[in-house]
Scaffold this active site. Sequence first.
Site, mmCIF file in Angstrom:
data_model
loop_
_atom_site.group_PDB
_atom_site.id
_atom_site.type_symbol
_atom_site.label_atom_id
_atom_site.label_comp_id
_atom_site.label_asym_id
_atom_site.label_seq_id
_atom_site.Cartn_x
_atom_site.Cartn_y
_atom_site.Cartn_z
ATOM 1 N N SER A 1 0.833 -1.197 0.000
ATOM 2 C CA SER A 1 0.000 0.000 0.000
ATOM 3 C C SER A 1 0.871 1.251 0.000
ATOM 4 O O SER A 1 1.567 1.540 0.974
ATOM 5 C CB SER A 1 -0.900 0.006 1.240
ATOM 6 O OG SER A 1 -1.633 1.201 1.287
ATOM 7 N N HIS B 1 -0.952 -0.976 -4.559
ATOM 8 C CA HIS B 1 -2.271 -0.650 -4.007
ATOM 9 C C HIS B 1 -2.260 0.835 -3.648
ATOM 10 O O HIS B 1 -1.427 1.290 -2.847
ATOM 11 C CB HIS B 1 -2.553 -1.491 -2.760
ATOM 12 C CG HIS B 1 -3.926 -1.266 -2.192
ATOM 13 N ND1 HIS B 1 -5.048 -1.920 -2.665
ATOM 14 C CD2 HIS B 1 -4.357 -0.443 -1.199
ATOM 15 C CE1 HIS B 1 -6.115 -1.514 -1.973
ATOM 16 N NE2 HIS B 1 -5.715 -0.619 -1.091
ATOM 17 N N ASP C 1 -4.499 4.094 -2.339
ATOM 18 C CA ASP C 1 -5.715 4.581 -1.681
ATOM 19 C C ASP C 1 -5.974 6.034 -2.041
ATOM 20 O O ASP C 1 -5.091 6.880 -1.873
ATOM 21 C CB ASP C 1 -5.562 4.485 -0.158
ATOM 22 C CG ASP C 1 -5.533 3.041 0.318
ATOM 23 O OD1 ASP C 1 -6.434 2.282 -0.059
ATOM 24 O OD2 ASP C 1 -4.598 2.678 1.059
ATOM 25 N N MET D 1 -8.396 9.031 -0.909
ATOM 26 C CA MET D 1 -9.336 9.427 0.148
ATOM 27 C C MET D 1 -9.710 10.896 -0.023
ATOM 28 O O MET D 1 -8.861 11.720 -0.364
ATOM 29 C CB MET D 1 -8.699 9.253 1.524
ATOM 30 C CG MET D 1 -8.137 7.878 1.781
ATOM 31 S SD MET D 1 -7.393 7.807 3.435
ATOM 32 C CE MET D 1 -6.561 6.221 3.337
ATOM 33 N N HIS E 1 -7.955 2.031 -4.910
ATOM 34 C CA HIS E 1 -9.034 1.860 -3.932
ATOM 35 C C HIS E 1 -9.611 3.243 -3.620
ATOM 36 O O HIS E 1 -8.961 4.065 -2.979
ATOM 37 C CB HIS E 1 -8.432 1.206 -2.681
ATOM 38 C CG HIS E 1 -9.404 1.018 -1.563
ATOM 39 N ND1 HIS E 1 -9.007 0.588 -0.316
ATOM 40 C CD2 HIS E 1 -10.751 1.198 -1.474
ATOM 41 C CE1 HIS E 1 -10.055 0.517 0.489
ATOM 42 N NE2 HIS E 1 -11.125 0.883 -0.199
ATOM 43 N N MET F 1 -11.787 5.629 -1.634
ATOM 44 C CA MET F 1 -12.547 5.857 -0.398
ATOM 45 C C MET F 1 -13.119 7.255 -0.500
ATOM 46 O O MET F 1 -12.711 8.182 0.207
ATOM 47 C CB MET F 1 -11.627 5.728 0.816
ATOM 48 C CG MET F 1 -10.989 4.364 0.942
ATOM 49 S SD MET F 1 -10.080 4.204 2.489
ATOM 50 C CE MET F 1 -8.711 3.215 1.939
ATOM 51 N N MET G 1 -12.251 -4.748 4.220
ATOM 52 C CA MET G 1 -11.477 -3.886 5.113
ATOM 53 C C MET G 1 -11.319 -4.595 6.458
ATOM 54 O O MET G 1 -12.310 -4.906 7.119
ATOM 55 C CB MET G 1 -12.181 -2.539 5.308
ATOM 56 C CG MET G 1 -12.301 -1.689 4.048
ATOM 57 S SD MET G 1 -10.700 -1.326 3.275
ATOM 58 C CE MET G 1 -9.868 -0.431 4.588
ATOM 59 N N ASP H 1 -7.460 -5.875 3.248
ATOM 60 C CA ASP H 1 -6.777 -4.583 3.356
ATOM 61 C C ASP H 1 -6.815 -4.083 4.799
ATOM 62 O O ASP H 1 -7.877 -3.727 5.303
ATOM 63 C CB ASP H 1 -7.462 -3.583 2.422
ATOM 64 C CG ASP H 1 -6.761 -2.232 2.383
ATOM 65 O OD1 ASP H 1 -5.738 -2.058 3.073
ATOM 66 O OD2 ASP H 1 -7.236 -1.343 1.660
#
Length: 220
Positions: A9, A34, A36, A38, A67, A69, A138, A176
């Site tokens: 990540s 990976h 993220d 956000m 990913h 979010m 998650m 994750d």
Amino acid sequence: MKNTIIAPSVLAADFANLQRDIEMINNSQADWFHIDIMDGVFVPNISFGMPVLEAITKHAKKTIDVHLMIVDPDRYIKTFKDLGADILTVHYEACTHLHRTLQAIKAEGMKAGVALNPHTNIDLLEDVINDIDMVCLMSVNPGFGGQSFIENTYSKIEKLKALINRKGASTIIEIDGGVTNKNAVQLVQAGGDVLVAGNYVFKAENPTQTIADLKKLTSI
């Protein structure tokens, strides 16, 4: 032998040395990046913006697993395709019309993922599991790295695996949050296919070796 996918990540990387850490992943036994995204609304944190993602994908030589979010992810599906995402995961909790969102992701040529928060029931995916390429469970509350692993995750994986088998789906399972050498084997034995590891990799003395060890450990 199972070839478990290891996806470091990037949220846990050293942002001041991002290119160095990207090259480390490129040269390691890791399978995916990976990433993220956000927005500070869906989760109480803000991470990468589009320019940083673009910079990462420019140098990354492996699958880009993004990913989201964020609220209203539909607005940005094409943008993330253009920025180089191979897999785009949206949160079940953020999608009013999940089936339509999945179709839109696939129409752009990406694989479609759905993430579930720790409190969200697996059964809610029953009607769309055949349209989902990957479910991201998650195993911590989303928003921040470095949280403790939620033990209920094992039974959740088993329940999801049973649903996938029952429906004859080809969906893979990603875990994750809080993944380390202490729980990796049990996660894979429960049915996990992809392990996302953040702090465990990037805070290690030798991240490349840590990835190699995790890969070896989960080839069961």
